[in-house]
Structure formats: structure tokens, C-alpha cells
Design a protein around this motif. Structure first.
Motif, PDB file in Angstrom:
ATOM      1  N   GLU A 144       0.849  -1.190   0.000  1.00 44.55           N
ATOM      2  CA  GLU A 144       0.000   0.000   0.000  1.00 44.55           C
ATOM      3  C   GLU A 144       0.884   1.238   0.000  1.00 44.55           C
ATOM      4  O   GLU A 144       1.893   1.292   0.686  1.00 44.55           O
ATOM      5  CB  GLU A 144      -0.913   0.015   1.226  1.00 44.55           C
ATOM      6  N   HIS A 148      -2.976   4.955  -2.701  1.00 40.45           N
ATOM      7  CA  HIS A 148      -4.159   4.262  -2.185  1.00 40.45           C
ATOM      8  C   HIS A 148      -4.904   5.136  -1.182  1.00 40.45           C
ATOM      9  O   HIS A 148      -6.138   5.176  -1.158  1.00 40.45           O
ATOM     10  CB  HIS A 148      -3.754   2.939  -1.523  1.00 40.45           C
ATOM     11  N   MET A 149      -4.144   5.840  -0.348  1.00 39.32           N
ATOM     12  CA  MET A 149      -4.766   6.719   0.638  1.00 39.32           C
ATOM     13  C   MET A 149      -5.445   7.907  -0.048  1.00 39.32           C
ATOM     14  O   MET A 149      -6.502   8.367   0.384  1.00 39.32           O
ATOM     15  CB  MET A 149      -3.721   7.196   1.640  1.00 39.32           C
ATOM     16  N   SER A 151      -6.876   7.801  -2.955  1.00 42.25           N
ATOM     17  CA  SER A 151      -8.136   7.282  -3.488  1.00 42.25           C
ATOM     18  C   SER A 151      -9.171   7.079  -2.390  1.00 42.25           C
ATOM     19  O   SER A 151     -10.368   7.330  -2.597  1.00 42.25           O
ATOM     20  CB  SER A 151      -7.886   5.961  -4.217  1.00 42.25           C
ATOM     21  N   LEU A 152      -8.731   6.645  -1.225  1.00 43.28           N
ATOM     22  CA  LEU A 152      -9.653   6.484  -0.100  1.00 43.28           C
ATOM     23  C   LEU A 152     -10.257   7.836   0.285  1.00 43.28           C
ATOM     24  O   LEU A 152     -11.450   7.932   0.590  1.00 43.28           O
ATOM     25  CB  LEU A 152      -8.924   5.860   1.090  1.00 43.28           C
ATOM     26  N   LEU A 155     -12.983   8.647  -2.150  1.00 38.89           N
ATOM     27  CA  LEU A 155     -14.242   7.976  -1.799  1.00 38.89           C
ATOM     28  C   LEU A 155     -14.959   8.734  -0.692  1.00 38.89           C
ATOM     29  O   LEU A 155     -16.177   8.962  -0.770  1.00 38.89           O
ATOM     30  CB  LEU A 155     -13.957   6.547  -1.356  1.00 38.89           C
ATOM     31  N   THR A 184      -4.263   6.351  -8.823  1.00 36.50           N
ATOM     32  CA  THR A 184      -5.358   6.836  -7.980  1.00 36.50           C
ATOM     33  C   THR A 184      -6.715   6.656  -8.644  1.00 36.50           C
ATOM     34  O   THR A 184      -7.687   6.266  -7.993  1.00 36.50           O
ATOM     35  CB  THR A 184      -5.147   8.316  -7.617  1.00 36.50           C
ATOM     36  N   GLU A 187      -7.759   2.944  -8.530  1.00 37.89           N
ATOM     37  CA  GLU A 187      -8.121   2.536  -7.174  1.00 37.89           C
ATOM     38  C   GLU A 187      -9.445   3.165  -6.753  1.00 37.89           C
ATOM     39  O   GLU A 187     -10.258   2.520  -6.078  1.00 37.89           O
ATOM     40  CB  GLU A 187      -7.002   2.921  -6.201  1.00 37.89           C
ATOM     41  N   LEU A 191     -12.862   1.224  -5.372  1.00 36.82           N
ATOM     42  CA  LEU A 191     -13.592   1.572  -4.159  1.00 36.82           C
ATOM     43  C   LEU A 191     -15.046   1.920  -4.470  1.00 36.82           C
ATOM     44  O   LEU A 191     -15.964   1.511  -3.746  1.00 36.82           O
ATOM     45  CB  LEU A 191     -12.898   2.744  -3.462  1.00 36.82           C
ATOM     46  N   GLY A 289      -5.693  12.819   1.097  1.00 37.94           N
ATOM     47  CA  GLY A 289      -5.457  11.537   1.740  1.00 37.94           C
ATOM     48  C   GLY A 289      -4.022  11.064   1.640  1.00 37.94           C
ATOM     49  O   GLY A 289      -3.469  10.492   2.585  1.00 37.94           O
ATOM     50  N   ARG A 308      -5.746   5.802   8.213  1.00 32.89           N
ATOM     51  CA  ARG A 308      -6.982   5.525   7.472  1.00 32.89           C
ATOM     52  C   ARG A 308      -8.166   6.245   8.113  1.00 32.89           C
ATOM     53  O   ARG A 308      -9.031   6.776   7.408  1.00 32.89           O
ATOM     54  CB  ARG A 308      -7.242   4.018   7.410  1.00 32.89           C
ATOM     55  N   LEU A 312     -10.494   8.987   6.184  1.00 27.45           N
ATOM     56  CA  LEU A 312     -11.951   8.881   6.097  1.00 27.45           C
ATOM     57  C   LEU A 312     -12.645  10.075   6.741  1.00 27.45           C
ATOM     58  O   LEU A 312     -13.768  10.430   6.358  1.00 27.45           O
ATOM     59  CB  LEU A 312     -12.413   7.577   6.748  1.00 27.45           C
TER      60      LEU A 312
END
Length: 351
Positions: A144, A148-149, A151-152, A155, A184, A187, A191, A289, A308, A312
Motif C-alpha cells: 500500500e 491508495h490513501m 483514493s480512499l 471515496l 489513484t 483505485e 472503491l 489523503g 486511514r 476517512l
């Protein structure tokens, strides 16, 4: 035109032109503001046509990093770097090592990281000459990485924008057009697919499109038509300037929320979006992120579960921006800028 006279100059603390004749390096490092902490921001490698084009990009991107880190509540300032060159051309490692020596000479005033054209394994190469680089592949043995973060966070931002605009607390059946299927963008598609969203995608890389269509049941359209799709959310995840006088009148989406930097061609386009009744989530708010994920590498030890949770929590930050924009009847882009400047000013006042 000097950097001082450039229309994108915003009181930057330092703008450094870096050259290494033996390596063929031409790069620019822009340190925008270090009020909140050392300047942190990625290095972008791109075959800019002119030095003026590269300078404009690094000045805008570095200012965006200051605002991104401030709105995200991070103890970091803003900076950015660009290397003039084709990331697919031979000799990339030589350029990266030369660039690393220039960053090292700044003694930690600026920390570099990954960006377009510079990936985690490239950051490992920079680290051969520089202690002030984060987002390295070696720092993420599980695979990771900060993309990835990022993209989170995308979301989380889309969830917040849909809740605010469409009064929905889930994404089942929400139609999203994703422009750009790099690390990104792809990913983010995964998600969104897992949340039940319906996807339409586009990229100049045909193989990337085929992969997402096969993996996530997405529809595909040509890159020059993706912004025109009849969807709920348009998610720009490629290069900047996509929201402009030509594209905004063609948008059918009620929401624009994506991960690309500098999505507004000019600042006034934030107001144009608001006048058109389109909810715009400022790019540097929703794409923070990745920086949240690497901040601990500057100031301490990584704690992945805690990171994470903070990513979020961008859901709440986005809602704050959107609600304040409605209350004050101002573009969301202006609200986000104001929130960043308020935090920086407060920090200065406590010195």
C-alpha cells in the motif's frame, strides 16, 4: 518574466531553479509557505514544452500543497517540485539522483515525494542521495502506498458530496464518470465499485480502460467526451485545468469531486460552477489523503489504522466546506482557501 512577476506567484518563500549539466537535470523547487511546518509536496516529472510552463505548474501546485496541508490539519507547509523530462525516457534514475542532491542541500526545509511521473520506486532512487523524501516503496513493504490513501480520501469526498447534494447516505446506483485511470483513478474505481456505484471511465491508455471495464463492469467513452456524460458525479483524476470555459457548460453532473490537482483552469471557475448549480469539492481538500498517509513519515512513526481513520474523516471536512459555502453564498473554492489562510494566520498569531 521573473518568478516575482509571474501571475501564479503568491508570496512564495523560495523558488529554486536546479541544474546539473552532467545529469541533464532541469528542475524547479517551489517552497510556498512553512508557517505550519516543513514544506512537503511531491515531485512531478513531465516533458514541459517551456520553462514558463514548468514554472506556472510548480507555483500553482506548491500553493495548493500549502492549502491542502492546512485544511487537512497537518503540521506541514507546502512545496512542490517539477523535473523537466519524459518519465518514460532512458536515464531517469540519473535525473532523480541529481534532483535528490538538490533537495538534500535544502536541509529539510522541503521534503519531496511521489507525483505524476514519479512513483514509489523512483522515490527510493531519490533517497539514495537525499534523506528528505517520503512515499518510498521501501516505506510500504505491504504494497500500500500514498496513492491508495489518496483514493480512499476521494471515496470519502464523494460520499460527503452525495450526502450533501443528493441527500443520500450510500452510493448504490450513483453514476460516476472517472477521468484518468492511473494509480489513484483506478483505485478510486475499485472503491466506488465496491460501494455499488455505476462507472463510466476514460483514459488515453487503452489497456488501462480495458482493465477497469473488465474488472469493475464500467462503461468506456473517448477521453474528450468523459466530462459530458449524463452522470451524478464527475471525478477528474488526470492532469489539471479540466474545468474551464469550454467544459463547464457541457457538464451534466450535479457534483464534481475528483483527485486531480488544479482542476480549475482559473480561480473564477469556482464561481462559474456555483452559478451553474454544480457542487464542486475543491481538489486539494479531497485529494489530501495521500499527504495524511505520509505526514507521519516526516513527524513520527507510521500508524496505518490511525492514518486511514484520518483520511476517512475528510468526509467531515468536505461537509464543512460545502455547508459553509451555502451559508455564506460563496464558491467552495473560496471557502477552502479561506479556511487554509485562517489556520495559517492563527498559527502566525501564536508565534
Amino acid at each position: 518574466m521573473t518568478a516575482f512577476d509571474h501571475p501564479e506567484f503568491d508570496g512564495h518563500e523560495q523558488v529554486l531553479f536546479c541544474h546539473d549539466g552532467a545529469a541533464g537535470l532541469r528542475a524547479i523547487v517551489a517552497v510556498h509557505d512553512t508557517t505550519l511546518g516543513p514544506a512537503v509536496g511531491g515531485c512531478r516529472m513531465h516533458p514541459y514544452a517551456t520553462t514558463a510552463e514548468a514554472l506556472a505548474d510548480v507555483l500553482r501546485l506548491s500553493r495548493g500543497m500549502t492549502f491542502k496541508n492546512a485544511v487537512a490539519g497537518l503540521p506541514l507547509g507546502g512545496g512542490k517540485a517539477v523535473i523537466v523530462g519524459d518519465p518514460a525516457a532512458p536515464g531517469k534514475d540519473v535525473l532523480l539522483r541529481a534532483f535528490g542532491r538538490h533537495v538534500q542541500a535544502l536541509g529539510g526545509r522541503y521534503w519531496t515525494s511521489i507525483d505524476v511521473g514519479v512513483h514509489p520506486h523512483d522515490a527510493d532512487v531519490i533517497a539514495e542521495e537525499c534523506a528528505y523524501v517520503i512515499g518510498r516503496a521501501a516505506q510500504y513493504p505491504g504494497g500500500e502506498n500514498p496513492s491508495h490513501m489518496t483514493s480512499l480520501g476521494g471515496l470519502a469526498g464523494i460520499r460527503a458530496a452525495v450526502a450533501h447534494t443528493m441527500l443520500r447516505d450510500d452510493l448504490r446506483g450513483v453514476r460516476v464518470a472517472v477521468q484518468g485511470l492511473g494509480n489513484t483513478g483506478r483505485e478510486l474505481c475499485r472503491l466506488l465499485h465496491d460501494e455499488g456505484a455505476d462507472l463510466v471511465v476514460a483514459d488515453i491508455d487503452d489497456q488501462a480502460v480495458r482493465d477497469v471495464v473488465h474488472s469493475f463492469g464500467a462503461g468506456a467513452v473517448p477521453p474528450d467526451l468523459i466530462h459530458e456524460q449524463d452522470v451524478d458525479v464527475f471525478a477528474p483524476c488526470a492532469l489539471g485545468g479540466v474545468l474551464n470555459d469550454d467544459t463547464i457548460p457541457q457538464l451534466k453532473a450535479r457534483i464534481v469531486c475528483g483527485l486531480a490537482n488544479n482542476q480549475l483552469r482559473h480561480p473564477h471557475h469556482g464561481a462559474v460552477l456555483r452559478e451553474a448549480g454544480i457542487t464542486y469539492v475543491p481538489d486539494y481538500v479531497v485529494n489530501a489523503g495521500g499527504m495524511i498517509g505520509v505526514a507521519a513519515l516526516v513527524n513520527g512513526s507510521p500508524d496505518r489504522p490511525a492514518e486511514r481513520r484520518r483520511v476517512l474523516a475528510l468526509h467531515n471536512t468536505v461537509l464543512t466546506v460545502l455547508r459553509r459555502a451555502d451559508t455564506e453564498n460563496r464558491p467552495t473554492s473560496e471557502i477552502a482557501d479561506a479556511m487554509a489562510r485562517e489556520r495559517i494566520a492563527h498559527s502566525r498569531s501564536t508565534w
